[in-house]
Write a protein that holds these residues in place. Structure first.
Motif, PDB file in Angstrom:
ATOM      1  N   MET A   1      65.496   3.307 -10.836  1.00 13.10           N
ATOM      2  CA  MET A   1      64.758   3.862  -9.897  1.00 13.10           C
ATOM      3  C   MET A   1      63.400   4.564 -10.573  1.00 13.10           C
ATOM      4  SD  MET A   1      63.409   6.323  -7.624  1.00 13.10           S
ATOM      5  CE  MET A   1      64.116   7.923  -8.155  1.00 13.10           C
ATOM      6  N   SER A   2      62.285   4.151  -9.897  1.00 13.86           N
ATOM      7  CA  SER A   2      61.031   4.489 -10.424  1.00 13.86           C
ATOM      8  C   SER A   2      60.522   5.671  -9.768  1.00 13.86           C
ATOM      9  CB  SER A   2      60.012   3.485 -10.184  1.00 13.86           C
ATOM     10  OG  SER A   2      58.760   4.085 -10.446  1.00 13.86           O
ATOM     11  N   THR A   3      60.771   6.804 -10.507  1.00 11.14           N
ATOM     12  CA  THR A   3      60.250   8.245  -9.797  1.00 11.14           C
ATOM     13  C   THR A   3      58.777   8.306  -9.522  1.00 11.14           C
ATOM     14  OG1 THR A   3      61.832   9.300 -11.148  1.00 11.14           O
ATOM     15  CG2 THR A   3      60.142  10.771 -10.475  1.00 11.14           C
ATOM     16  N   THR A   4      58.011   7.694 -10.416  1.00  9.97           N
ATOM     17  CA  THR A   4      56.586   7.591 -10.296  1.00  9.97           C
ATOM     18  C   THR A   4      56.094   6.838  -8.951  1.00  9.97           C
ATOM     19  OG1 THR A   4      56.151   7.636 -12.346  1.00  9.97           O
ATOM     20  CG2 THR A   4      54.373   6.533 -10.929  1.00  9.97           C
ATOM     21  N   ARG A   5      56.987   5.642  -8.692  1.00  4.67           N
ATOM     22  CA  ARG A   5      56.802   4.853  -7.374  1.00  4.67           C
ATOM     23  C   ARG A   5      56.941   5.727  -6.131  1.00  4.67           C
ATOM     24  NH1 ARG A   5      58.596  -1.254  -6.462  1.00  4.67           N
ATOM     25  NH2 ARG A   5      57.421  -1.431  -8.093  1.00  4.67           N
ATOM     26  N   LEU A   6      58.319   6.528  -6.248  1.00  4.96           N
ATOM     27  CA  LEU A   6      58.601   7.507  -5.151  1.00  4.96           C
ATOM     28  C   LEU A   6      57.582   8.343  -4.697  1.00  4.96           C
ATOM     29  CD1 LEU A   6      60.459   8.470  -3.009  1.00  4.96           C
ATOM     30  CD2 LEU A   6      61.871   9.628  -4.541  1.00  4.96           C
ATOM     31  N   MET A   7      56.961   9.097  -6.006  1.00  7.55           N
ATOM     32  CA  MET A   7      56.278  10.397  -5.619  1.00  7.55           C
ATOM     33  C   MET A   7      54.987   9.591  -5.044  1.00  7.55           C
ATOM     34  SD  MET A   7      57.945  13.090  -6.704  1.00  7.55           S
ATOM     35  CE  MET A   7      56.224  14.071  -6.382  1.00  7.55           C
ATOM     36  N   LEU A   8      54.521   8.601  -5.625  1.00  9.29           N
ATOM     37  CA  LEU A   8      53.235   7.929  -5.280  1.00  9.29           C
ATOM     38  C   LEU A   8      53.394   7.626  -3.805  1.00  9.29           C
ATOM     39  CD1 LEU A   8      51.731   5.783  -8.113  1.00  9.29           C
ATOM     40  CD2 LEU A   8      50.985   7.997  -7.398  1.00  9.29           C
ATOM     41  N   LEU A   9      54.432   6.835  -3.280  1.00  7.75           N
ATOM     42  CA  LEU A   9      54.557   6.401  -1.933  1.00  7.75           C
ATOM     43  C   LEU A   9      54.572   7.687  -1.070  1.00  7.75           C
ATOM     44  CD1 LEU A   9      57.156   3.453  -2.261  1.00  7.75           C
ATOM     45  CD2 LEU A   9      54.669   3.229  -1.675  1.00  7.75           C
ATOM     46  N   GLY A  10      55.442   8.680  -1.488  1.00  3.75           N
ATOM     47  CA  GLY A  10      55.913   9.716  -0.534  1.00  3.75           C
ATOM     48  C   GLY A  10      54.434  10.600  -0.477  1.00  3.75           C
ATOM     49  N   VAL A  11      53.646  10.850  -1.462  1.00  4.52           N
ATOM     50  CA  VAL A  11      52.512  11.521  -1.151  1.00  4.52           C
ATOM     51  C   VAL A  11      51.314  10.907  -0.269  1.00  4.52           C
ATOM     52  CG1 VAL A  11      50.872  10.935  -3.358  1.00  4.52           C
ATOM     53  CG2 VAL A  11      50.956  13.385  -2.516  1.00  4.52           C
ATOM     54  N   VAL A  12      51.199   9.491  -0.540  1.00  4.70           N
ATOM     55  CA  VAL A  12      50.469   8.950   0.492  1.00  4.70           C
ATOM     56  C   VAL A  12      50.882   8.849   1.746  1.00  4.70           C
ATOM     57  CG1 VAL A  12      49.706   6.454   0.972  1.00  4.70           C
ATOM     58  CG2 VAL A  12      49.517   7.100  -1.258  1.00  4.70           C
ATOM     59  N   ARG A  13      52.127   9.002   2.237  1.00  2.89           N
ATOM     60  CA  ARG A  13      52.705   8.896   3.238  1.00  2.89           C
ATOM     61  C   ARG A  13      52.509  10.337   3.849  1.00  2.89           C
ATOM     62  NH1 ARG A  13      57.885  10.332   6.074  1.00  2.89           N
ATOM     63  NH2 ARG A  13      58.420   8.751   7.568  1.00  2.89           N
ATOM     64  N   ILE A  14      52.487  11.378   3.319  1.00  8.09           N
ATOM     65  CA  ILE A  14      51.986  12.736   3.822  1.00  8.09           C
ATOM     66  C   ILE A  14      50.550  12.646   4.259  1.00  8.09           C
ATOM     67  CG2 ILE A  14      51.661  15.002   3.470  1.00  8.09           C
ATOM     68  CD1 ILE A  14      54.214  15.032   1.547  1.00  8.09           C
ATOM     69  N   PHE A  15      49.510  12.030   3.492  1.00  7.59           N
ATOM     70  CA  PHE A  15      48.209  12.482   3.741  1.00  7.59           C
ATOM     71  C   PHE A  15      47.587  11.069   4.227  1.00  7.59           C
ATOM     72  CE2 PHE A  15      49.236  15.246   0.296  1.00  7.59           C
ATOM     73  CZ  PHE A  15      48.750  16.380   1.009  1.00  7.59           C
ATOM     74  N   GLN A  16      48.309  10.000   4.277  1.00  8.62           N
ATOM     75  CA  GLN A  16      47.631   8.503   4.868  1.00  8.62           C
ATOM     76  C   GLN A  16      46.862   8.765   6.095  1.00  8.62           C
ATOM     77  OE1 GLN A  16      50.383   5.622   5.356  1.00  8.62           O
ATOM     78  NE2 GLN A  16      51.866   6.823   6.521  1.00  8.62           N
ATOM     79  N   PRO A  17      45.465   7.982   6.040  1.00  6.59           N
ATOM     80  CA  PRO A  17      45.037   7.376   4.799  1.00  6.59           C
ATOM     81  C   PRO A  17      44.368   8.305   3.913  1.00  6.59           C
ATOM     82  CG  PRO A  17      43.512   7.402   6.637  1.00  6.59           C
ATOM     83  CD  PRO A  17      44.711   7.931   7.254  1.00  6.59           C
ATOM     84  N   ALA A  18      44.710   8.072   2.608  1.00  3.19           N
ATOM     85  CA  ALA A  18      44.306   9.211   1.665  1.00  3.19           C
ATOM     86  C   ALA A  18      43.670   8.501   0.373  1.00  3.19           C
ATOM     87  CB  ALA A  18      45.516   9.896   1.068  1.00  3.19           C
ATOM     88  N   TYR A  19      42.818   9.209  -0.237  1.00  2.00           N
ATOM     89  CA  TYR A  19      41.974   8.806  -1.379  1.00  2.00           C
ATOM     90  C   TYR A  19      42.749   8.992  -2.650  1.00  2.00           C
ATOM     91  CZ  TYR A  19      38.278   9.134   2.356  1.00  2.00           C
ATOM     92  OH  TYR A  19      37.504   8.833   3.461  1.00  2.00           O
ATOM     93  N   GLY A  20      42.451   8.182  -3.573  1.00  2.00           N
ATOM     94  CA  GLY A  20      42.975   8.332  -4.940  1.00  2.00           C
ATOM     95  C   GLY A  20      42.770   9.794  -5.447  1.00  2.00           C
ATOM     96  N   TYR A  21      41.662  10.262  -5.505  1.00  2.00           N
ATOM     97  CA  TYR A  21      41.375  11.773  -6.040  1.00  2.00           C
ATOM     98  C   TYR A  21      42.061  12.711  -5.280  1.00  2.00           C
ATOM     99  CZ  TYR A  21      38.957  15.929  -7.085  1.00  2.00           C
ATOM    100  OH  TYR A  21      38.513  17.199  -7.473  1.00  2.00           O
TER     101      TYR A  21
END
Length: 206
Positions: A1-21
């Motif tokens: 299980m990729s913790t990094t993948r979960l964190m990135l998908l999860g934080v995008v899901r909160i703020f979407q659409p969201a910028y990388g910075y």
């Protein structure tokens, strides 16, 4: 299980659409570099990789041919992957990957209360089984003269983490049962009744 993948998908899901910075700044405020092994500099690479695999959609902003900032939002596949990773992290105990549960904690609010309680019950059973097996496993390894000493200590630190997590999980389950926190399907401004709030605040740690 990729913790990094979960964190990135999860934080995008909160703020979407969201910028990388924006996403990088948010994750840094969670200190993910310390407990999730996420290099802040790798956030942009991770976002592009998720987009390449169809889990994120890149949205380009700008006028004419002038390049603008790229923002991200989850695709349908990204939404499915997010919940798959979240449930795996929540339901599966891995003593050598403690960051998995910490990542799950960041997004538990997107699951229903009943599911969270059921998953915590499952984790308690798994951790209790680990606790029962630990002395036997340790004796086996210690009695093998060919076992490197660092392997023995790795087993011991994993068993110690399991014991600590078992104590915390029991307490967390009781707090959630008693009405602590808000979960999916509950009002955004949900607050427990005064009786429930007093009950879960007064619960012992485990």
């Amino acid at each position: 299980m990729s913790t990094t993948r979960l964190m990135l998908l999860g934080v995008v899901r909160i703020f979407q659409p969201a910028y990388g910075y924006q996403l990088r700044r948010e994750l840094l405020s969670w200190n993910v570099q310390q407990w999730a092994n996420i290099n802040p500099g790798s956030v942009y690479t991770g976002l592009r990789t998720l987009a390449k695999h169809g889990f994120l959609e890149e949205l380009e902003e700008g006028e004419g041919h002038k390049p603008g900032r790229t923002s991200y939002r989850l695709t349908a596949d990204g939404e499915t992957e997010y919940f798959s990773l979240l449930r795996h992290a929540l339901w599966t105990v891995d003593g050598f990957q403690p960051g998995q549960m910490q990542a799950a904690l960041s997004f538990l609010w997107s699951l229903g209360r009943d599911e969270v309680i059921a998953a915590l019950e499952s984790r308690i059973v798994q951790l209790e089984q680990h606790e029962k097996a630990a002395p036997f496993n340790e004796r086996q390894i210690e009695n093998d003269p060919g076992t490197p000493t660092h392997v023995v200590e790795m087993l011991r630190i994993s068993a110690a983490r399991d014991r600590g997590e078992l104590e915390w999980t029991r307490g967390f389950r009781d707090r959630v049962r008693a009405g602590a926190y808000a979960f999916a399907g509950e009002p955004q401004d949900w607050i427990p009744s005064p009786e429930a709030a007093e009950q879960w605040r007064s619960l012992p740690p485990a």
